[in-house]
Design a protein around this motif. Structure first.
Motif: not given
Length: 335
Positions: A267-270, A274, A231, A264-265
């Protein structure tokens, strides 16, 4: 050869200390190399060359993370009290290296080169080994300077010196017990290797050596995952870069697998980039002729890029949208 060149540099007052010997193919030579320009420093390219492979994350040689200078900058920040004259001399030249780093970031390459090479000479005079992490960090910066100045031989020799030296050091030290070499010190060395691989990969991309760049990115990604985790923001960057070099080879399905992981990572970690990841994903979808999905993601990427005021990404995304419009028109005409 390196030590003889250092002696010549000292005698003549010119810090051009080593002529490197590398393989013509660009693959790291097996013989021992000397540090860059001391005839010689690390990084990340979601960069693209030609065609759809355009700059998308950071410019090719605005290199080095903020942490890249950390290993020896800690010494500079320590109090200077109680130091011997020799230690004060080393600290003085480390401070000059910090000045060199500032000159480098400002694009004052000639000044930065001289300061970095002077620092390396004084470090060696003080007993520093050529595989010390601080020595290699400066060498990595020098390699990047030569890359920016289009001095290709010195740049390649510099990157290879850093990678070969670190690989040999890791192999030599991997079995040392904790009381001799801590786990943190081993991790720092591996991360510096990852940074060197990343920087060299971006140089190779800029010089259209895509297959070789792919190998460097794969190794850097493995190190990043093992040392910093799935992550970590740099994992996202490297996944995106690897997707980009696969895209440049026309391997769009493989590229999409990596860019999807990155997205995906992110998005998950902001993740702060992005919009870059989305732009790369949209471009890959465009190549796969998934025009509806590509258009949706391009527009999402554009909105985020405009919010960030990232002019380079905005230009790249708009180019992608123009190409998408052209392809949609061709499809309609062929119906």
């Amino acid at each position: 050869m390196f030590l003889r060149a250092v002696q010549r540099a000292r005698a003549g007052g010119v810090y051009r200390l080593a002529a490197y010997q590398t393989a013509d193919s660009g693959v790291p030579a097996r013989r021992r190399l000397g540090p860059p320009g001391i005839s010689h420093v690390c990084v990340r390219t979601s960069g693209r060359q030609d065609g759809s492979y355009k700059s998308s994350t950071r410019p090719p040689f605005l290199v080095l993370s903020a942490a890249a200078f950390s290993l020896f900058s800690k010494l500079v920040e320590d109090k200077d009290e109680g130091l011997t004259p020799a230690e004060e001399n080393i600290i003085y030249h480390l401070k000059k290296a910090k000045m060199a780093n500032l000159a480098f970031l400002r694009g004052q390459y000639d000044n930065a080169e001289k300061l970095f090479k002077t620092t390396l000479v004084y470090m060696m005079d003080g007993g520093a080994k050529q595989d010390d992490n601080s020595f290699i960090e400066i060498s990595l910066k020098l390699a990047s300077i030569y890359a920016a100045l289009n001095q290709k031989d010195l740049a390649v020799e510099g990157f290879q010196f850093c990678i070969i030296s670190l690989n040999e050091k890791i192999e030599k030290e991997k079995e040392l017990p904790e009381e001799i070499l801590t786990a943190e010190e081993k991790t720092n060395t591996r991360l510096l290797l990852g940074l060197s691989l990343d920087s060299y990969a971006r140089y190779l991309v800029a010089n259209s050596q895509i297959l070789h760049a792919q190998t460097m990115y794969e190794k850097a990604l493995q190190i990043c995952k093992e040392e910093q985790g799935e992550l970590h923001p740099q994992t996202v960057n490297l996944l995106s870069d690897l997707a980009a070099v696969l895209e440049a080879q026309g391997r769009f399905d493989e590229a999409y697998t990596y860019i999807k992981q990155a997205h995906e990572i992110a998005q998950k970690t902001e993740h702060p980039n992005q919009h870059v990841i989305l732009g790369n994903m949209a471009m890959i979808l465009l190549h796969q002729e998934h025009l509806v999905d590509a258009e949706k993601i391009f527009n999402e990427a554009l909105a985020k890029a405009e919010e960030k005021k990232d002019l380079g990404s905005i230009y790249y995304i708009r180019e992608g949208l123009s190409e998408l419009t052209r392809r949609k028109k061709n499809q309609e005409e062929n119906l």
